[in-house]
Design a protein around this motif. Structure first.
Motif, PDB file in Angstrom:
ATOM      1  N   VAL A  52       0.944  -1.045  -0.092  1.00 48.56           N
ATOM      2  CA  VAL A  52      -0.025   0.059  -0.036  1.00 48.56           C
ATOM      3  C   VAL A  52       0.772   1.201  -0.103  1.00 48.56           C
ATOM      4  CG1 VAL A  52      -1.780   1.296   1.289  1.00 48.56           C
ATOM      5  CG2 VAL A  52      -1.842  -1.249   1.025  1.00 48.56           C
ATOM      6  N   ARG A  53       1.855   1.247   0.730  1.00 52.10           N
ATOM      7  CA  ARG A  53       2.650   2.375   1.082  1.00 52.10           C
ATOM      8  C   ARG A  53       3.549   2.789  -0.373  1.00 52.10           C
ATOM      9  NH1 ARG A  53       5.283   1.939   5.705  1.00 52.10           N
ATOM     10  NH2 ARG A  53       6.293   0.067   5.075  1.00 52.10           N
ATOM     11  N   ASP A  54       4.169   1.582  -1.096  1.00 59.42           N
ATOM     12  CA  ASP A  54       4.499   1.610  -2.439  1.00 59.42           C
ATOM     13  C   ASP A  54       3.626   2.322  -3.739  1.00 59.42           C
ATOM     14  OD1 ASP A  54       7.076   0.493  -1.239  1.00 59.42           O
ATOM     15  OD2 ASP A  54       6.732  -1.493  -2.052  1.00 59.42           O
ATOM     16  N   LYS A  55       2.619   1.727  -3.671  1.00 57.71           N
ATOM     17  CA  LYS A  55       1.484   2.471  -4.381  1.00 57.71           C
ATOM     18  C   LYS A  55       1.309   3.834  -4.167  1.00 57.71           C
ATOM     19  CE  LYS A  55      -1.593  -1.750  -5.286  1.00 57.71           C
ATOM     20  NZ  LYS A  55      -2.674  -2.258  -4.877  1.00 57.71           N
ATOM     21  N   MET A  56       1.085   4.305  -2.768  1.00 55.69           N
ATOM     22  CA  MET A  56       0.783   5.584  -2.518  1.00 55.69           C
ATOM     23  C   MET A  56       2.159   6.366  -2.909  1.00 55.69           C
ATOM     24  SD  MET A  56      -0.912   5.443   0.989  1.00 55.69           S
ATOM     25  CE  MET A  56      -0.525   7.064   1.562  1.00 55.69           C
ATOM     26  N   MET A  57       3.419   5.867  -2.797  1.00 56.98           N
ATOM     27  CA  MET A  57       4.729   6.839  -3.021  1.00 56.98           C
ATOM     28  C   MET A  57       4.780   6.967  -4.464  1.00 56.98           C
ATOM     29  SD  MET A  57       6.358   7.109  -0.142  1.00 56.98           S
ATOM     30  CE  MET A  57       8.342   6.861  -0.457  1.00 56.98           C
ATOM     31  N   LYS A  58       4.072   6.174  -5.589  1.00 54.07           N
ATOM     32  CA  LYS A  58       4.511   6.324  -6.841  1.00 54.07           C
ATOM     33  C   LYS A  58       3.757   7.619  -7.501  1.00 54.07           C
ATOM     34  CE  LYS A  58       4.778   1.738  -8.131  1.00 54.07           C
ATOM     35  NZ  LYS A  58       4.190   0.561  -8.601  1.00 54.07           N
ATOM     36  N   GLY A  59       2.626   8.120  -6.613  1.00 55.51           N
ATOM     37  CA  GLY A  59       2.016   9.258  -7.009  1.00 55.51           C
ATOM     38  C   GLY A  59       2.313  10.673  -6.363  1.00 55.51           C
ATOM     39  N   MET A  60       3.199  10.342  -5.403  1.00 52.16           N
ATOM     40  CA  MET A  60       3.761  11.562  -4.532  1.00 52.16           C
ATOM     41  C   MET A  60       4.602  12.404  -5.355  1.00 52.16           C
ATOM     42  SD  MET A  60       4.340  10.372  -0.462  1.00 52.16           S
ATOM     43  CE  MET A  60       2.719   9.638   0.093  1.00 52.16           C
ATOM     44  N   PRO A  61       4.641  13.415  -5.195  1.00 48.20           N
ATOM     45  CA  PRO A  61       5.897  14.605  -5.298  1.00 48.20           C
ATOM     46  C   PRO A  61       7.126  14.172  -5.162  1.00 48.20           C
ATOM     47  CG  PRO A  61       4.168  15.934  -4.694  1.00 48.20           C
ATOM     48  CD  PRO A  61       3.729  14.564  -4.313  1.00 48.20           C
TER      49      PRO A  61
END
Length: 148
Positions: free
Chosen positions: A133-142
Motif C-alpha cells: 500500500v505504501r509503495d502504491k501511494m509513493m508512486k503518485g507523490m511529488p
C-alpha cells in the motif's frame, strides 16, 4: 521468581465494618499506583450496591499513597433511588484523605442506541500488505514528499 497475583486478589477488600473496607498495595514499592486506588474504591462502592452498573465516576487524587500501610475505604451511601444509586468513597491513610471517588450506578435498562452499524469491511487477514500500500501511494507523490 514470585508467581503473579490474580486481578481478583489485587482488588480484594476486607470488610471491617458496615461501609468500611481495607485494601492493600501488594506491590509495596514507591507510591501506590493511582489505578489501584480507583479500582479498589470502586469495588468498595460496589459492595454496597446490588443489581446496578456503574455508569459514571469522578475521581480526585488528594495526596500520594503510602504502599507500606493499608488503605481504608469509607463508603457514604449518598442515595438509593428506584433507578439510580450514588456513592462517595473516601480513601484514607494516616488519618488523612488521599483520594475521593463519586460514582453513580443505574439499573440496566433498554434505551436509545446512538452508534452506527459497523460497515462491511475486510478483516485484518484480508487486507493488502502495508508495504505494498505504501509503495502504491509513493508512486503518485511529488519527489519532495517521497524523500520525507
Amino acid at each position: 521468581m514470585a508467581e503473579p497475583e490474580s486481578l481478583i486478589d489485587t482488588l480484594s477488600l476486607e470488610a471491617i465494618e458496615v461501609n468500611l473496607f481495607r485494601g492493600r498495595d501488594k506491590d509495596g514499592r514507591g507510591r501506590i499506583f493511582g489505578g489501584l486506588v480507583i479500582a479498589q474504591a470502586l469495588m468498595a462502592a460496589y459492595k454496597t450496591v446490588e443489581g446496578r452498573l456503574c455508569h459514571s465516576l469522578h475521581c480526585y487524587f488528594i495526596r500520594p499513597g503510602d504502599p507500606s500501610v493499608p488503605i481504608l475505604y469509607d463508603v457514604d451511601r449518598s442515595r438509593d433511588g428506584k433507578t439510580f444509586t450514588t456513592r462517595r468513597v473516601t480513601a484514607i491513610q494516616h488519618g488523612q484523605q488521599i483520594f475521593n471517588l463519586a460514582a453513580s450506578f443505574q439499573v440496566p435498562e433498554d434505551g436509545l442506541e446512538h452508534q452506527d452499524e459497523m460497515p462491511n469491511v475486510p478483516g485484518p487477514d484480508d487486507l493488502e500488505d502495508e508495504n505494498k500500500v505504501r509503495d502504491k501511494m509513493m508512486k503518485g507523490m511529488p519527489d519532495a514528499m517521497r524523500e520525507m
